[in-house]
Design an enzyme around this catalytic site. Structure first.
Site, short mmCIF file in Angstrom:
data_model
loop_
_atom_site.label_atom_id
_atom_site.label_comp_id
_atom_site.label_asym_id
_atom_site.label_seq_id
_atom_site.Cartn_x
_atom_site.Cartn_y
_atom_site.Cartn_z
CB VAL A 54 -0.97 0.03 1.20
CG1 VAL A 54 -1.97 -1.12 1.13
CG2 VAL A 54 -0.22 0.03 2.54
CB SER A 132 -6.40 3.57 16.50
OG SER A 132 -6.06 3.15 17.81
CE1 TYR A 158 -1.50 1.43 15.01
CE2 TYR A 158 -2.67 2.49 16.82
CZ TYR A 158 -2.66 1.59 15.77
OH TYR A 158 -3.76 0.83 15.51
CB SER A 161 -0.13 6.78 11.65
OG SER A 161 -0.57 5.75 12.52
CE LYS A 162 -4.18 2.78 12.56
NZ LYS A 162 -4.76 2.15 11.33
#
Length: 247
Positions: A54, A132, A158, A161-162
């Site tokens: 991706v 998330s 993380y 990114s979410k």
């Protein structure tokens, strides 16, 4: 969903498998894509497995174009592909930051971008992104109480990114709102999977419903948002977190 064609990225993971199976059970033809097709993935009626990176625009375009060429349509995109990252912000390396952002955020965008024109032209589409709770609550760990929690739970890369996935969802929802295409996100809390085997018990104890979530529960929320009956829901980030975060 009979007659619909769906692309699910991250299809070899726990949530990806559950989403693929749930959509197939509802009658959709599912293309389950992942960076590598694991030998342990069981074949299932209505699901085919393809390799997809991706983070590479040309690979994403190839995958999408191939689906449209073979099936003459692509109705549903579910972006599950992602990686987790743990540890403190002070210690995270630049390479790790780039890896997480490339897969979780850039990868989701490239897949969304690749299907937009086709879905707009056919006058129907459902895009569901995986966000998330970590993109909302500043992280589950409480390092002021126990620094070890941070070592075994999702970190700032993380979370960023979410959070990016959440706001991307809102932007794309507005761009596509008058085209019959909806764009929504599902924001899971802690879900029992291979990615969360080291999740601290002290954080599990904070989940109000008393347990971690299951991949099937996340999949049910995805199927709801991918349904043809949810045309008036777009730009939404649906929490599936057992009450650990409410907004």
């Amino acid at each position: 969903m009979a007659g619909r064609v769906a692309l699910v990225t991250g299809g070899s993971g726990g949530i990806g498998r559950a989403v693929s199976q749930a959509l197939a059970t509802c009658g959709a033809r599912v293309v389950s894509a992942d960076i590598s097709i694991k030998d342990s993935v069981e074949t299932a009626p209505g699901i085919e497995y393809v390799a997809l990176d991706v983070t590479t625009r040309s690979d994403v375009r190839r995958c999408v174009d191939d689906i449209i060429r073979r099936y003459e349509r692509l109705d549903i995109l579910v972006n599950v592909a992602g990686v987790v990252s743990t540890g403190s912000a002070e210690q995270i390396q630049e390479e790790e930051w780039d890896r997480v952002i490339d897969i979780n955020l850039k990868g989701t965008f490239l897949c969304c971008q690749a299907v937009m024109a086709h879905m707009r032209s056919q006058g129907f589409g459902r895009i569901v992104n995986l966000g998330s709770v970590i993109g909302k609550n500043g992280g589950n760990p409480r390092p002021w109480l126990d620094p070890r929690e941070q070592d075994r739970a999702s970190n700032v890369a993380y979370g960023v990114s979410k959070a990016g996935v959440h706001i991307m969802t809102a932007f794309l929802a507005k761009e596509l709102a008058n085209s019959g295409v909806t764009v929504n996100a599902v924001a899971p809390g802690p879900v029992a999977s291979a990615m969360t085997t080291n999740f601290p018990q002290s954080l599990k104890d904070l989940i109000p419903v008393g347990r971690m979530g299951a991949a099937d529960e996340v999949a049910s929320a995805v199927v709801f948002l991918a349904s043809p009956h949810t045309a008036f829901i777009t730009g939404e980030t649906l929490d599936v977190n057992g009450g650990i975060w409410c907004d």
